[in-house]
Design an enzyme around this catalytic site. Structure first.
Site: not given
Length: 305
Positions: A123, A160, A243
């Site tokens: 990110h 992800d 995740d």
């Protein structure tokens, strides 16, 4: 296969109750300390150089992060991203793990590597820490490969559940890097639409809440893997976030460890076809400890196979 990590990555502590806790890395390392992983070549991660960081981050931002760790307590960089006294060292080691792994696989000292590090990175943009991330570890490694090893084509596969907005932003105008991502949408950080194509080098597969194994695998089979194969990367980097697991508290997909093993096997096939088998993977998300441990172990086992 090499495993890169460092004790400093366990000392970065965003505070009580924060999902990106040291327990995450403890869980991964414990899972990789079992007999099936005895053959792993375990390497202590070096620090990333400032030069390597500044290939993808603004120099003023690098200096700010390296000087922002508090003497005690916590320093908040945004709503989700905090620094503790050990955070700058952890961030240097996390990015340094990826550059060292890139050097190893491109010098034929290893064919594959997994970087079990934190804080995560995908990110972080060139000028901003966000989403638990300080330096963009996978981007630092990719830029290092281009600058130091003269690669003409390399790819980053990001599975992800949250879109790797920072990686996309950094390489959106770099045709030597293909960025391929599956991610839940809508979900933080709100980017990753199919219309986001950069210089023709971005391919996004946004998938809705509730996505399970069939839809996830189909997105990779139909959209992402063909683009990776057609690009013929000389090196494959992986942002390995777990995740999307059904047990994870921060998203709403329904994947299992077997799905990560399946995708890893398919990525290994791409690497074998075009990159001499060379893959460097680095840990991103995954916030249920049991699910994270099982998924990371499945990923590492598939890389070894």
């Amino acid at each position: 296969m090499r495993l890169y990590t460092h004790a400093a990555c366990l000392q970065h502590d965003p505070g009580p109750g924060h999902p990106e806790s040291p327990a995450r890395l403890h869980a991964v390392l414990a899972a990789l300390d079992r007999d099936r992983f005895a053959a792993l070549d375990r390497i202590e991660a070096s620090r990333a150089s400032v030069k390597a960081l500044e290939r993808v981050h603004d120099p003023a931002y690098v200096a700010r992060i390296l000087s922002s760790a508090p003497a005690d307590g916590l320093r908040r960089l945004d709503e989700d991203t905090l620094m503790s006294p050990a955070s700058a060292e952890a961030a240097l080691r996390a990015a340094g793990a990826v550059t060292a792994a890139v050097d190893a696989v491109l010098s034929s000292n290893a064919s594959r590597a997994f970087c079990a590090v934190r804080p995560p990175g995908h990110h972080a943009t060139g000028t901003r820490a966000m989403g638990f991330c300080l330096f963009n570890n996978v981007a630092v490694g990719a830029a290092h490969a281009l600058a130091e090893h003269g690669l003409e084509r390399m790819a980053i596969a990001d599975f992800d559940v949250h879109h790797g907005n920072g990686t996309q932003d950094i390489f959106a105008g770099e045709p030597r890097v293909l960025f391929a991502s599956s991610h839940q949408s809508p979900l933080y950080p709100g980017s990753g639409g199919v219309e986001e194509t950069g210089a023709g080098n971005l391919v996004n597969a946004p998938l809705p809440s509730g996505t399970g194994p069939a839809a996830f695998r189909q997105a990779w089979e139909d959209r992402l893997l063909p683009r990776l194969d057609a690009f013929r990367p000389q090196l494959l980097l992986v942002s390995a976030g777990f995740d999307g697991h059904r047990a994870d508290p921060l998203a709403q997909w329904r994947l299992d460890a077997d799905d990560y093993a399946w995708l890893t096997t398919r990525l290994v096939e791409v690497a074998r076809a075009h990159a001499g088998g060379r893959i460097v993977s680095t840990l991103e998300g995954g916030y249920d400890l049991q699910a994270l441990a099982a998924s990371a172990a499945a990923h590492a086992a598939a890389l070894m196979d």
